[in-house]
Scaffold this active site. Sequence first.
Site, PDB file in Angstrom:
ATOM      1  N   HIS A  54      -0.412   8.622  -5.741  1.00 32.30           N
ATOM      2  CA  HIS A  54      -0.452   9.496  -6.907  1.00 32.30           C
ATOM      3  C   HIS A  54      -0.970  10.890  -6.549  1.00 32.30           C
ATOM      4  CE1 HIS A  54      -1.498   5.439  -8.899  1.00 32.30           C
ATOM      5  NE2 HIS A  54      -0.195   5.598  -8.941  1.00 32.30           N
ATOM      6  N   LYS A 112      -9.801  14.926  -4.368  1.00 33.50           N
ATOM      7  CA  LYS A 112     -10.505  13.666  -4.617  1.00 33.50           C
ATOM      8  C   LYS A 112     -11.495  13.387  -3.497  1.00 33.50           C
ATOM      9  CE  LYS A 112      -6.661  11.425  -6.998  1.00 33.50           C
ATOM     10  NZ  LYS A 112      -5.746  10.268  -7.007  1.00 33.50           N
ATOM     11  N   TYR A 141     -14.278   7.401  -7.213  1.00 32.73           N
ATOM     12  CA  TYR A 141     -13.854   8.703  -6.741  1.00 32.73           C
ATOM     13  C   TYR A 141     -14.132   9.788  -7.764  1.00 32.73           C
ATOM     14  CZ  TYR A 141      -9.469   7.351  -9.129  1.00 32.73           C
ATOM     15  OH  TYR A 141      -8.536   6.908 -10.037  1.00 32.73           O
ATOM     16  N   ASP A 166       3.970   1.922 -10.373  1.00 29.22           N
ATOM     17  CA  ASP A 166       3.943   2.381  -8.983  1.00 29.22           C
ATOM     18  C   ASP A 166       5.161   1.889  -8.195  1.00 29.22           C
ATOM     19  OD1 ASP A 166       1.580   3.671  -9.542  1.00 29.22           O
ATOM     20  OD2 ASP A 166       0.322   2.356  -8.330  1.00 29.22           O
TER      21      ASP A 166
END
Length: 188
Positions: free
Chosen positions: A66, A76, A136, A174
Amino acid sequence: MPDQVIFERCHIPDVIKITPKRHGDSRGHFVELFRADLFQSQAGDVQFVQYNQSLSRPAGTVRGLHYQIAPAAQGKLVRCAQGAMLDVAVDVRRSSPTFGQHVAVKLSSEDDSQLWIPPGFAHGFCTLVPDTEVWYAVTSTYSPEHERGVLWNDPDLNIAWPLAGLEPLVSPRDAKLPRFHDLARDFE
């Protein structure tokens, strides 16, 4: 204090593996996971605006790949809070000399390592053990209209997912992401 944290630039130098020092005794341990001045000396002026956590029950869970496009592109800082995972960052910046290449780093709660993935990278991971928790921090809030992705097992990316003997568990969303060669020119 800088000797308390190891910053290792990966073969794509914008991606940085960060390993803090663990201080332990008979009670357990203490880890300084993030210090803005040290982090920014290596990654630049980064501000985190959202913190996320996921739990994947079975080993072989694959999440990703992603990313978000401007104006909501995300950097991130990824950490495995429990368990172990293979964390993957794919360079989707068309002007980059490493466009289409990836970094794959094992992150584990045993060594407290983290991975800094700047904007312009698709991100995903595969859990190596059951009950893996991933934490994260991101530099831009989640924005569904800016969200994009790449098919996790696209053969053009040649990612060696550690799935020997495991059936990958992938979300239906996904599993339908586009192939890398079909990506729009999101990061010109």
